[in-house]
Design a protein around this motif. Structure first.
Motif, mmCIF file in Angstrom:
data_model
loop_
_atom_site.group_PDB
_atom_site.id
_atom_site.type_symbol
_atom_site.label_atom_id
_atom_site.label_comp_id
_atom_site.label_asym_id
_atom_site.label_seq_id
_atom_site.Cartn_x
_atom_site.Cartn_y
_atom_site.Cartn_z
ATOM 1 N N GLN A 20 -6.840 0.722 10.225
ATOM 2 C CA GLN A 20 -7.927 0.068 9.498
ATOM 3 C C GLN A 20 -8.947 -0.530 10.462
ATOM 4 O O GLN A 20 -10.160 -0.444 10.233
ATOM 5 C CB GLN A 20 -7.364 -1.014 8.582
ATOM 6 C CG GLN A 20 -6.604 -0.463 7.385
ATOM 7 C CD GLN A 20 -5.975 -1.569 6.549
ATOM 8 O OE1 GLN A 20 -5.499 -2.573 7.083
ATOM 9 N NE2 GLN A 20 -5.963 -1.391 5.245
ATOM 10 N N ARG A 67 0.839 -1.185 0.000
ATOM 11 C CA ARG A 67 0.000 0.000 0.000
ATOM 12 C C ARG A 67 0.881 1.243 0.000
ATOM 13 O O ARG A 67 2.006 1.225 0.473
ATOM 14 C CB ARG A 67 -0.914 -0.002 1.226
ATOM 15 C CG ARG A 67 -1.898 -1.159 1.223
ATOM 16 C CD ARG A 67 -2.709 -1.174 2.498
ATOM 17 N NE ARG A 67 -3.614 -0.042 2.555
ATOM 18 C CZ ARG A 67 -4.846 -0.057 2.074
ATOM 19 N NH1 ARG A 67 -5.310 -1.134 1.482
ATOM 20 N NH2 ARG A 67 -5.631 0.993 2.176
ATOM 21 N N ARG A 107 -2.658 5.218 3.147
ATOM 22 C CA ARG A 107 -2.716 5.507 4.579
ATOM 23 C C ARG A 107 -3.403 6.849 4.822
ATOM 24 O O ARG A 107 -4.229 6.976 5.726
ATOM 25 C CB ARG A 107 -1.304 5.513 5.170
ATOM 26 C CG ARG A 107 -1.288 5.769 6.673
ATOM 27 C CD ARG A 107 0.125 5.878 7.222
ATOM 28 N NE ARG A 107 0.084 6.247 8.620
ATOM 29 C CZ ARG A 107 0.085 5.380 9.628
ATOM 30 N NH1 ARG A 107 0.145 4.078 9.386
ATOM 31 N NH2 ARG A 107 0.030 5.791 10.883
ATOM 32 N N SER A 165 0.070 1.784 13.510
ATOM 33 C CA SER A 165 0.297 0.997 12.302
ATOM 34 C C SER A 165 -0.936 1.093 11.407
ATOM 35 O O SER A 165 -2.035 1.444 11.860
ATOM 36 C CB SER A 165 0.543 -0.468 12.662
ATOM 37 O OG SER A 165 -0.626 -1.036 13.240
ATOM 38 N N GLU A 166 -0.747 0.762 10.146
ATOM 39 C CA GLU A 166 -1.882 0.805 9.231
ATOM 40 C C GLU A 166 -2.946 -0.215 9.625
ATOM 41 O O GLU A 166 -4.146 0.037 9.478
ATOM 42 C CB GLU A 166 -1.425 0.553 7.798
ATOM 43 C CG GLU A 166 -2.527 0.782 6.775
ATOM 44 C CD GLU A 166 -2.021 0.735 5.350
ATOM 45 O OE1 GLU A 166 -2.602 -0.034 4.564
ATOM 46 O OE2 GLU A 166 -1.061 1.454 5.041
#
Length: 200
Positions: free
Chosen positions: A66, A3, A8, A61-62
């Motif tokens: 999410q 990604r 992000r 963190s991603e």
């Protein structure tokens, strides 16, 4: 293919849109339907709100981002305002609905980081929240109370992922508080939080 940074940023923008919608309705008495599902445009989000929330989210963190976005989406779908719950918990107006063991662990780590940051940046933090102890109303609820109340709005999976982020920072000898305030400082035109402290 991994990604991109833009991916992000898109997640963060969606998080901000949900959060802002909830935030502006905490004390909304204008007759609007609090369950209305249309999201505000990015331009309607206040600069101060954007600055502080993006700085907070910058250390996640991603995967955690999410998961939190899913929490917000679920809450939005059923008409639950997580900000109202958060502030009600800060004021001890309602009992906790979240007894996750991850909450105390995250609060403990963040309290230690915040204490170290305050010790290093006393002038910059002179008007910040007390770390813990006597409360002085919602605006001046202690740091630990604020963090605890916010964490209680997160689902278990989000808390689990955030605790993994905390453990990673600890293993790498990093501080979430340092990096949050570095982000804040850079957005305000300083090279770092250390540079901002010297200008106080």
């Amino acid at each position: 293919m991994g990604r991109t940074i833009m991916d992000r940023e898109k997640i963060v923008e969606e998080v901000l849109a949900f959060e802002w919608q909830m935030f502006i309705r905490v004390n909304d008495s204008g007759g609007k339907n609090p369950l209305e599902k249309s999201l505000p445009s990015v331009g309607e989000i206040s600069a101060d709100f954007r600055l502080h929330r993006t700085s907070q989210l910058a250390v996640w963190s991603e995967a955690t981002l999410q998961s939190y976005l899913r929490d917000l989406g679920r809450a939005h779908h059923i008409g639950r305002n997580l900000m109202i719950y958060k502030y009600a918990r800060m004021g001890n107006l309602i009992p906790s609905e979240n007894e996750s063991p991850f909450i105390a662990k995250i609060v403990s780590a963040q309290l230690a980081w915040q204490r170290a940051f305050i010790d290093k940046h006393p002038r910059m933090m002179s008007r910040g929240r007390q770390l813990a102890g006597e409360e002085q109303g919602l605006d001046w609820a202690s740091f630990s109370t604020y963090v605890q109340a916010e964490l209680e709005t997160y689902a278990e999976e989000t808390l689990k992922l955030l605790y993994k982020d905390v453990q990673r920072y600890q293993a790498e000898g990093r501080s979430m508080s340092e990096e949050i305030y570095d982000h804040l400082a850079r957005e305000q035109g300083y090279a770092s939080a250390d540079a901002a402290e010297k200008k106080q």
